[in-house]
Design a protein around this motif. Structure first.
Motif, mmCIF file in Angstrom:
data_model
loop_
_atom_site.group_PDB
_atom_site.id
_atom_site.type_symbol
_atom_site.label_atom_id
_atom_site.label_comp_id
_atom_site.label_asym_id
_atom_site.label_seq_id
_atom_site.Cartn_x
_atom_site.Cartn_y
_atom_site.Cartn_z
ATOM 1 N N THR A 226 -9.742 57.974 -36.587
ATOM 2 C CA THR A 226 -9.064 57.655 -35.337
ATOM 3 C C THR A 226 -7.758 58.433 -35.253
ATOM 4 O O THR A 226 -7.454 59.051 -34.230
ATOM 5 C CB THR A 226 -8.785 56.142 -35.226
ATOM 6 N N CYS A 227 -6.991 58.418 -36.331
ATOM 7 C CA CYS A 227 -5.730 59.165 -36.346
ATOM 8 C C CYS A 227 -5.978 60.662 -36.180
ATOM 9 O O CYS A 227 -5.252 61.332 -35.454
ATOM 10 C CB CYS A 227 -4.974 58.893 -37.642
ATOM 11 N N LYS A 228 -6.998 61.187 -36.830
ATOM 12 C CA LYS A 228 -7.322 62.611 -36.688
ATOM 13 C C LYS A 228 -7.704 62.940 -35.242
ATOM 14 O O LYS A 228 -7.383 64.006 -34.748
ATOM 15 C CB LYS A 228 -8.438 63.016 -37.637
ATOM 16 N N HIS A 229 -8.365 62.019 -34.572
ATOM 17 C CA HIS A 229 -8.755 62.215 -33.179
ATOM 18 C C HIS A 229 -7.530 62.209 -32.256
ATOM 19 O O HIS A 229 -7.487 62.951 -31.278
ATOM 20 C CB HIS A 229 -9.734 61.119 -32.745
ATOM 21 N N LEU A 230 -6.551 61.382 -32.576
ATOM 22 C CA LEU A 230 -5.393 61.206 -31.714
ATOM 23 C C LEU A 230 -4.257 62.191 -31.961
ATOM 24 O O LEU A 230 -3.398 62.354 -31.109
ATOM 25 C CB LEU A 230 -4.851 59.772 -31.848
ATOM 26 N N ALA A 231 -4.236 62.837 -33.121
ATOM 27 C CA ALA A 231 -3.113 63.714 -33.457
ATOM 28 C C ALA A 231 -3.603 65.029 -34.051
ATOM 29 O O ALA A 231 -4.583 65.052 -34.790
ATOM 30 C CB ALA A 231 -2.193 63.007 -34.447
ATOM 31 N N ALA A 232 -2.907 66.099 -33.741
ATOM 32 C CA ALA A 232 -3.264 67.417 -34.266
ATOM 33 C C ALA A 232 -2.643 67.661 -35.644
ATOM 34 O O ALA A 232 -2.998 68.617 -36.316
ATOM 35 C CB ALA A 232 -2.800 68.500 -33.300
ATOM 36 N N ASP A 233 -1.742 66.780 -36.065
ATOM 37 C CA ASP A 233 -1.069 66.934 -37.352
ATOM 38 C C ASP A 233 -2.001 66.603 -38.512
ATOM 39 O O ASP A 233 -3.081 66.034 -38.322
ATOM 40 C CB ASP A 233 0.147 66.001 -37.415
ATOM 41 N N ILE A 234 -1.562 66.915 -39.712
ATOM 42 C CA ILE A 234 -2.311 66.541 -40.917
ATOM 43 C C ILE A 234 -2.019 65.071 -41.204
ATOM 44 O O ILE A 234 -0.868 64.680 -41.407
ATOM 45 C CB ILE A 234 -1.906 67.415 -42.119
ATOM 46 N N ILE A 235 -3.057 64.256 -41.194
ATOM 47 C CA ILE A 235 -2.908 62.810 -41.370
ATOM 48 C C ILE A 235 -2.947 62.468 -42.856
ATOM 49 O O ILE A 235 -3.846 62.904 -43.579
ATOM 50 C CB ILE A 235 -4.033 62.052 -40.626
ATOM 51 N N VAL A 236 -1.971 61.679 -43.298
ATOM 52 C CA VAL A 236 -1.946 61.247 -44.692
ATOM 53 C C VAL A 236 -2.286 59.770 -44.852
ATOM 54 O O VAL A 236 -2.668 59.348 -45.940
ATOM 55 C CB VAL A 236 -0.587 61.561 -45.361
ATOM 56 N N ALA A 237 -2.165 58.991 -43.772
ATOM 57 C CA ALA A 237 -2.497 57.569 -43.871
ATOM 58 C C ALA A 237 -2.715 56.974 -42.482
ATOM 59 O O ALA A 237 -2.130 57.423 -41.505
ATOM 60 C CB ALA A 237 -1.376 56.801 -44.563
ATOM 61 N N MET B 87 -1.132 57.572 -26.666
ATOM 62 C CA MET B 87 -2.520 57.585 -27.091
ATOM 63 C C MET B 87 -2.860 56.225 -27.692
ATOM 64 O O MET B 87 -1.986 55.513 -28.145
ATOM 65 C CB MET B 87 -2.730 58.683 -28.109
ATOM 66 N N SER B 88 -4.149 55.918 -27.714
ATOM 67 C CA SER B 88 -4.537 54.595 -28.175
ATOM 68 C C SER B 88 -5.857 54.632 -28.936
ATOM 69 O O SER B 88 -6.616 55.595 -28.851
ATOM 70 C CB SER B 88 -4.670 53.650 -26.985
ATOM 71 N N ILE B 89 -6.113 53.542 -29.637
ATOM 72 C CA ILE B 89 -7.395 53.382 -30.323
ATOM 73 C C ILE B 89 -8.522 53.446 -29.303
ATOM 74 O O ILE B 89 -9.598 53.969 -29.563
ATOM 75 C CB ILE B 89 -7.444 52.048 -31.093
ATOM 76 N N GLY B 90 -8.278 52.923 -28.110
ATOM 77 C CA GLY B 90 -9.289 52.917 -27.060
ATOM 78 C C GLY B 90 -9.812 54.304 -26.726
ATOM 79 O O GLY B 90 -11.000 54.474 -26.429
ATOM 80 N N GLU B 91 -8.948 55.319 -26.785
ATOM 81 C CA GLU B 91 -9.394 56.695 -26.529
ATOM 82 C C GLU B 91 -10.419 57.133 -27.562
ATOM 83 O O GLU B 91 -11.423 57.765 -27.233
ATOM 84 C CB GLU B 91 -8.196 57.643 -26.539
ATOM 85 N N TYR B 92 -10.174 56.796 -28.816
ATOM 86 C CA TYR B 92 -11.129 57.104 -29.891
ATOM 87 C C TYR B 92 -12.431 56.333 -29.672
ATOM 88 O O TYR B 92 -13.520 56.895 -29.810
ATOM 89 C CB TYR B 92 -10.516 56.754 -31.247
ATOM 90 N N CYS B 93 -12.315 55.051 -29.318
ATOM 91 C CA CYS B 93 -13.507 54.221 -29.107
ATOM 92 C C CYS B 93 -14.407 54.818 -28.020
ATOM 93 O O CYS B 93 -15.619 54.899 -28.194
ATOM 94 C CB CYS B 93 -13.098 52.803 -28.724
ATOM 95 N N THR B 94 -13.809 55.242 -26.913
ATOM 96 C CA THR B 94 -14.582 55.829 -25.819
ATOM 97 C C THR B 94 -15.245 57.133 -26.242
ATOM 98 O O THR B 94 -16.419 57.369 -25.957
ATOM 99 C CB THR B 94 -13.680 56.082 -24.595
#
Length: 73
Positions: free
Chosen positions: A47-58, A1-8
């Motif tokens: 962006t991290c929340k968009h790319l991962a289903a886990d609970i993001i801490v940072a 996964m990439s930042i680009g996926e979030y950007c789009t």
């Protein structure tokens, strides 16, 4: 996964290149010989929340202006 996926998905439909620069997360569209067209800014945490289903801490800036998402599993 990439930042680009979030950007789009969240910033601009033509923005498929993203960098976590020193000034923040930026999204771009390639433009042939003229380089990149700036399309907008994003939130690194979201962006991290968009790319991962886990609970993001940072959301941290990684090598090559990438993003490192720290998650709780």
């Amino acid at each position: 996964m990439s930042i680009g996926e979030y950007c789009t998905a969240k910033i601009h439909p033509d923005a498929w290149i993203g960098f976590y620069e020193s000034s923040g997360l930026k999204c771009y569209t390639p433009s042939g010989s003229s380089g990149l067209i700036f399309r907008g800014t994003g939130d690194p945490y979201m962006t991290c929340k968009h790319l991962a289903a886990d609970i993001i801490v940072a959301a941290l800036r990684g090598p090559g202006d990438g993003i490192i998402c720290r998650a709780v599993r």
